[in-house]
Design a protein around this motif. Sequence first.
Motif, PDB file in Angstrom:
ATOM      1  N   TRP A 159       0.851  -1.179   0.000  1.00  0.00           N
ATOM      2  CA  TRP A 159       0.000   0.000   0.000  1.00  0.00           C
ATOM      3  C   TRP A 159       0.890   1.233   0.000  1.00  0.00           C
ATOM      4  O   TRP A 159       1.955   1.244   0.620  1.00  0.00           O
ATOM      5  CB  TRP A 159      -0.919   0.025   1.220  1.00  0.00           C
ATOM      6  CG  TRP A 159      -1.956  -1.065   1.246  1.00  0.00           C
ATOM      7  CD1 TRP A 159      -2.104  -2.087   0.359  1.00  0.00           C
ATOM      8  CD2 TRP A 159      -2.978  -1.250   2.240  1.00  0.00           C
ATOM      9  NE1 TRP A 159      -3.152  -2.890   0.721  1.00  0.00           N
ATOM     10  CE2 TRP A 159      -3.714  -2.394   1.877  1.00  0.00           C
ATOM     11  CE3 TRP A 159      -3.342  -0.546   3.387  1.00  0.00           C
ATOM     12  CZ2 TRP A 159      -4.797  -2.869   2.622  1.00  0.00           C
ATOM     13  CZ3 TRP A 159      -4.428  -1.012   4.127  1.00  0.00           C
ATOM     14  CH2 TRP A 159      -5.141  -2.153   3.753  1.00  0.00           C
ATOM     15  N   GLU A 207      -1.498  -2.002  -4.654  1.00  0.00           N
ATOM     16  CA  GLU A 207      -2.891  -2.446  -4.699  1.00  0.00           C
ATOM     17  C   GLU A 207      -3.846  -1.499  -3.993  1.00  0.00           C
ATOM     18  O   GLU A 207      -5.050  -1.559  -4.189  1.00  0.00           O
ATOM     19  CB  GLU A 207      -3.007  -3.842  -4.080  1.00  0.00           C
ATOM     20  CG  GLU A 207      -2.662  -3.897  -2.602  1.00  0.00           C
ATOM     21  CD  GLU A 207      -2.708  -5.309  -2.035  1.00  0.00           C
ATOM     22  OE1 GLU A 207      -3.073  -5.453  -0.847  1.00  0.00           O
ATOM     23  OE2 GLU A 207      -2.372  -6.265  -2.765  1.00  0.00           O
ATOM     24  N   ASN A 208      -3.298  -0.607  -3.156  1.00  0.00           N
ATOM     25  CA  ASN A 208      -4.136   0.371  -2.468  1.00  0.00           C
ATOM     26  C   ASN A 208      -3.318   1.626  -2.197  1.00  0.00           C
ATOM     27  O   ASN A 208      -2.080   1.563  -2.101  1.00  0.00           O
ATOM     28  CB  ASN A 208      -4.664  -0.191  -1.146  1.00  0.00           C
ATOM     29  CG  ASN A 208      -5.949   0.486  -0.696  1.00  0.00           C
ATOM     30  OD1 ASN A 208      -6.444   1.411  -1.342  1.00  0.00           O
ATOM     31  ND2 ASN A 208      -6.514   0.027   0.419  1.00  0.00           N
ATOM     32  N   PRO A 233      -8.755   5.526   2.426  1.00  0.00           N
ATOM     33  CA  PRO A 233      -8.157   4.577   1.477  1.00  0.00           C
ATOM     34  C   PRO A 233      -8.831   4.632   0.109  1.00  0.00           C
ATOM     35  O   PRO A 233     -10.037   4.917   0.008  1.00  0.00           O
ATOM     36  CB  PRO A 233      -8.391   3.219   2.151  1.00  0.00           C
ATOM     37  CG  PRO A 233      -9.583   3.432   3.029  1.00  0.00           C
ATOM     38  CD  PRO A 233      -9.533   4.863   3.484  1.00  0.00           C
ATOM     39  N   LYS A 234      -8.061   4.364  -0.923  1.00  0.00           N
ATOM     40  CA  LYS A 234      -8.622   4.315  -2.277  1.00  0.00           C
ATOM     41  C   LYS A 234      -9.595   3.144  -2.406  1.00  0.00           C
ATOM     42  O   LYS A 234     -10.669   3.265  -3.009  1.00  0.00           O
ATOM     43  CB  LYS A 234      -7.496   4.171  -3.307  1.00  0.00           C
ATOM     44  CG  LYS A 234      -7.978   3.978  -4.740  1.00  0.00           C
ATOM     45  CD  LYS A 234      -6.818   3.758  -5.694  1.00  0.00           C
ATOM     46  CE  LYS A 234      -7.325   3.487  -7.111  1.00  0.00           C
ATOM     47  NZ  LYS A 234      -6.208   3.271  -8.060  1.00  0.00           N
ATOM     48  N   VAL A 235      -9.206   2.014  -1.818  1.00  0.00           N
ATOM     49  CA  VAL A 235     -10.031   0.809  -1.859  1.00  0.00           C
ATOM     50  C   VAL A 235     -10.419   0.442  -0.431  1.00  0.00           C
ATOM     51  O   VAL A 235      -9.559   0.413   0.461  1.00  0.00           O
ATOM     52  CB  VAL A 235      -9.279  -0.369  -2.517  1.00  0.00           C
ATOM     53  CG1 VAL A 235     -10.182  -1.602  -2.596  1.00  0.00           C
ATOM     54  CG2 VAL A 235      -8.787   0.019  -3.909  1.00  0.00           C
ATOM     55  N   HIS A 237     -11.549  -1.888   2.783  1.00  0.00           N
ATOM     56  CA  HIS A 237     -10.924  -3.117   3.270  1.00  0.00           C
ATOM     57  C   HIS A 237     -11.540  -3.497   4.608  1.00  0.00           C
ATOM     58  O   HIS A 237     -12.162  -2.667   5.299  1.00  0.00           O
ATOM     59  CB  HIS A 237      -9.421  -2.895   3.431  1.00  0.00           C
ATOM     60  CG  HIS A 237      -9.088  -1.698   4.271  1.00  0.00           C
ATOM     61  ND1 HIS A 237      -9.130  -1.708   5.653  1.00  0.00           N
ATOM     62  CD2 HIS A 237      -8.767  -0.420   3.935  1.00  0.00           C
ATOM     63  CE1 HIS A 237      -8.833  -0.511   6.116  1.00  0.00           C
ATOM     64  NE2 HIS A 237      -8.624   0.309   5.094  1.00  0.00           N
ATOM     65  N   LEU A 243      -8.972  -6.506   0.734  1.00  0.00           N
ATOM     66  CA  LEU A 243      -9.566  -5.443  -0.064  1.00  0.00           C
ATOM     67  C   LEU A 243     -10.986  -5.761  -0.498  1.00  0.00           C
ATOM     68  O   LEU A 243     -11.328  -6.919  -0.764  1.00  0.00           O
ATOM     69  CB  LEU A 243      -8.695  -5.164  -1.289  1.00  0.00           C
ATOM     70  CG  LEU A 243      -7.263  -4.704  -1.001  1.00  0.00           C
ATOM     71  CD1 LEU A 243      -6.518  -4.451  -2.307  1.00  0.00           C
ATOM     72  CD2 LEU A 243      -7.245  -3.463  -0.138  1.00  0.00           C
TER      73      LEU A 243
END
Length: 606
Positions: A159, A207-208, A233-235, A237, A243
């Motif tokens: 991340w 991935e994030n 966070p972008k994604v 979780h 995620l």
Amino acid sequence: MPVYKAPLRDMKFLINDVFDYPKHYASLKSGENATPDIVDAILNECAKFCEEQLSPLFQPGDEEGCTLKDGVVITPKGFKEAYDKFVMGGWQGLSAPEEYGGQGLPASMGMFKQEMVGTANWSFSMYPGLSIGAMNTIQLHGSDELKDTYLAPMTEGRWAGTMCLTEPQCGTDLGQVKTKAEPQADGSYKVTGTKIFISSGDHDLTENIIHIVLARLPDAPKGTRGISLFIVPKVQHDKDGNLGEANGVTCGSLEKKMGIKASATCVMNFDAATGYLIGEQNKGLECMFTFMNTARIGTAIQGVGPAELSYQWALNYAKERRSMRALSGKKEPEEVADSLIHHADVRRMLLTQKAIAEGGRAMLYDAGRLADHMVEAHEAGDQKKADKYDDKLGFLTPILKGFLTELGCEAANLGMQVFGGHGYIREHGMEQIARDTRIATLYEGTTGIQALDLLGRKVLLTTKGGAVRDFTARVANFARKQLTDSRLRPFALELLKLIGQWNLLTVRIMLAARKDRDLVSSASYDFLMYSGYVTMAYMWARQAAVAADRLDNGGDESEAFYKAKLATAEFYYERLLPRAQTHASTMLSPSKNLMQLHADDMAFTG
């Protein structure tokens, strides 16, 4: 294509001889594993990675740049592979706590790494570099739950992190921030707003991406007192880091920039994105300063790195390129003309670059010791000791950021000048260094903002001149010890004169500002630059003192290396340090000559 060569000889000279980092590390809990052999091996491996993996991507990355496709930023060819190797090498967690998967080495080791990574490829360095600032902010201000959730994957490099401050209507004046955070029943918040100029705001390397965002609660006070800090966070979780769905965080566009084109600078849109509070409500700006100070010291490296890179390439060119004959007579009579290196004005430019790079590096490494002590005190819960070193480092931070980036731009431009017309042609890389470097005086607070922070806040408001007195007392103690050596006496006497002047200038500004309130602003830039030149003079005197000792008693480097140190110190004192007196004179000029002209009278009248 020109390549970068890590300046390990100079780095190790500073680490082992000038600042005695082996003894320093032995005194730190985090330095237990930072033995001379381990440090040497880490430096060598990092140099190899930077030379072989990052430097070859410097120019191609600039040519290709980043692209935005289907809402996702794509980095230039080779960046993802290089980042994966960076992560596999454990470089992201070099100075991170062991409990989160890091190697637990002193903070200064991360700075040594960052210098090499940034000099080889500044655009690349910004992706992991922003993550370090985010990690530090979470480490110091986040709850245990936030630390457990975010620090391990960020330390591992899976991340990444950013900081999201600036908005379309405000840059430095964060009191105008409009991004909103609505409390939710589960303790989270819904963050909505637009941020601009967000470095590494989106990319395909991890991935994030964990955004550190300034926003306002519904009942927040106006101005800077009403700003809170959030993790977004972008994604999304779960608590174990698995995620889930996208989190309402999108890149609206990529900025079309002058330089660092391989670094994604994004407009970021937050649309009811889930966020989590860091620290106390309405205390976000205080927490953000952890990130800002980390970033400002990191940005100071962007003054030293380009000076080093531009110097390396300009020096090689000056040795190979032939033009005219030296005024003192033919130096290479068998050739059609003498090399550029034999012309005095070319020497002036090269030595200026060398003095800036090596003097600036010394300033950073000196500050690195303070950072180590500050971090260790924080981790030990010794707030009084942490505040002591934070104050010392806080005084130097605006000098490092403001002064070194200004001189980095000068050095980059001198490199272009050595190349002549070829410096303006893209294939040689010199104009890219100049373009990439220009941003360093702007982001993380412009030079003017650094100057106001130094003079207005650190010197006048907070310490009433005490910060200058404390630092100059340290310089005086060193200088007096050098008076018995004829080689060092000129440096020592000049230093003693300058630190007396520095204190006097501080008092005069303090007194004059009582009647002329604009004087603090009008004097601040010159005060910062003066402070920078004197601080670098101290660093060059320290290097000269060690070089003189090694010439007398032997050292790890050649006699030529130590003589070059003495010669460069002499050049700095005779050719660059006199600039300080212009700043000394200008800073005392009343603000009237800046403020008396009415704004309407400044309009173009052609």
